[in-house]
Design a protein around this motif. Structure first.
Motif, short mmCIF file in Angstrom:
data_model
loop_
_atom_site.label_atom_id
_atom_site.label_comp_id
_atom_site.label_asym_id
_atom_site.label_seq_id
_atom_site.Cartn_x
_atom_site.Cartn_y
_atom_site.Cartn_z
N ASP A 83 0.85 -1.19 0.00
CA ASP A 83 0.00 0.00 0.00
C ASP A 83 0.89 1.24 0.00
OD1 ASP A 83 -1.90 1.96 0.32
OD2 ASP A 83 -2.65 1.22 2.23
N CYS A 84 0.85 1.97 -1.10
CA CYS A 84 1.66 3.19 -1.26
C CYS A 84 0.79 4.45 -1.21
CB CYS A 84 2.43 3.15 -2.57
SG CYS A 84 3.70 1.88 -2.63
N ASP A 85 -0.43 4.32 -0.72
CA ASP A 85 -1.33 5.46 -0.62
C ASP A 85 -1.01 6.22 0.67
OD1 ASP A 85 -3.34 7.26 -1.07
OD2 ASP A 85 -4.98 5.88 -0.57
N ARG A 93 7.59 5.95 2.20
CA ARG A 93 7.26 4.70 2.89
C ARG A 93 6.04 4.03 2.27
NH1 ARG A 93 3.17 3.90 6.19
NH2 ARG A 93 1.83 5.66 6.62
N ALA A 94 5.85 2.77 2.63
CA ALA A 94 4.69 1.99 2.20
C ALA A 94 4.33 1.03 3.33
CB ALA A 94 5.00 1.22 0.92
N GLN A 123 11.21 -0.88 -3.41
CA GLN A 123 12.40 -0.15 -3.83
C GLN A 123 12.24 0.43 -5.23
OE1 GLN A 123 15.41 -3.19 -2.84
NE2 GLN A 123 16.21 -1.73 -1.35
N ARG A 124 11.66 -0.33 -6.13
CA ARG A 124 11.41 0.19 -7.48
C ARG A 124 10.45 1.37 -7.44
NH1 ARG A 124 11.09 -5.27 -8.56
NH2 ARG A 124 8.87 -5.22 -9.06
N ARG A 125 9.57 1.37 -6.45
CA ARG A 125 8.62 2.48 -6.30
C ARG A 125 9.20 3.60 -5.43
NH1 ARG A 125 2.40 1.23 -6.14
NH2 ARG A 125 2.57 3.45 -6.53
N LYS A 126 10.49 3.54 -5.16
CA LYS A 126 11.22 4.58 -4.41
C LYS A 126 10.75 4.69 -2.96
CE LYS A 126 13.32 6.19 -8.20
NZ LYS A 126 13.94 5.09 -8.85
N ARG A 127 10.38 3.55 -2.37
CA ARG A 127 9.98 3.50 -0.96
C ARG A 127 11.14 2.90 -0.19
NH1 ARG A 127 4.65 5.81 -0.75
NH2 ARG A 127 4.29 6.15 -2.98
#
Length: 177
Positions: A83-85, A93-94, A123-127
């Motif tokens: 969840d990246c919302d 963060r996620a 990590q690919r989503r920069k979290r």
């Protein structure tokens, strides 16, 4: 031991509806096996489908939630959500949501493989920070610890047991990537 026939897929919006029934039956099996994942008995297939359709699908379509699906020889055997919302000041963060492994496929390394895939995706989503909570004392708690998650503490009486009126504590954990 990890089953070599396991594949992990990042379920894209166009695939989500194809997986809906399999994910609903996975959730139903996990709830009926006693998983503390927000649901209590009675819980049926309609409840499970409603959860995926109304609570998860919108985030998948919006791109704020990823659903990773573990398949064993083509059958859906597990799932986890990233969840990246997050608010604007927390885009680093996620949160892990609903790590599910069907009871028939447990003790084969699926949960570890799902979590490692989730971390790679984060990590690919920069979290760079992952948070989660798990019922204190559940089998998932030592799994997360073995994967490098750090316990922050626990909250007493956090969630009701799936089969009784007992209020169970939850353990809050995090991992920096």
């Amino acid at each position: 031991m990890l089953n070599p026939d396991v594949t992990i897929e990042n379920c894209q919006p166009e695939q989500f509806d194809l997986y809906l029934n399999d994910l609903a039956y996975l959730l139903l099996a996990c709830v009926h096996a006693g998983a503390s994942i927000s649901f209590i008995d009675p819980f049926d297939i309609d409840d499970a489908q409603k959860f995926w359709q109304e609570n998860v699908r919108p985030g998948v379509v919006a791109g704020t939630r990823n659903v990773l699906v573990a398949k064993v020889r083509g059958a859906v055997a597990g799932s986890v959500q990233l969840d990246c919302d997050t608010p604007p000041n927390q885009k680093h963060r996620a949160e892990v949501a609903k790590l599910l492994v069907h009871p028939d496929y447990r003790r084969q390394g699926l949960a570890k493989k799902l979590m490692r895939s989730l971390e790679d995706l984060a990590q690919r989503r920069k979290r760079c920070l992952i948070t989660l909570d798990t019922r204190t004392g559940d089998k998932a708690e030592p799994l997360y610890g073995a994967l490098g998650y750090v316990t922050v503490g626990s909250i007493p009486g956090f969630a009701r047991d799936p089969f009784s009126e007992t209020l169970d504590p939850t353990t809050i954990m995090y991992k920096q990537l």
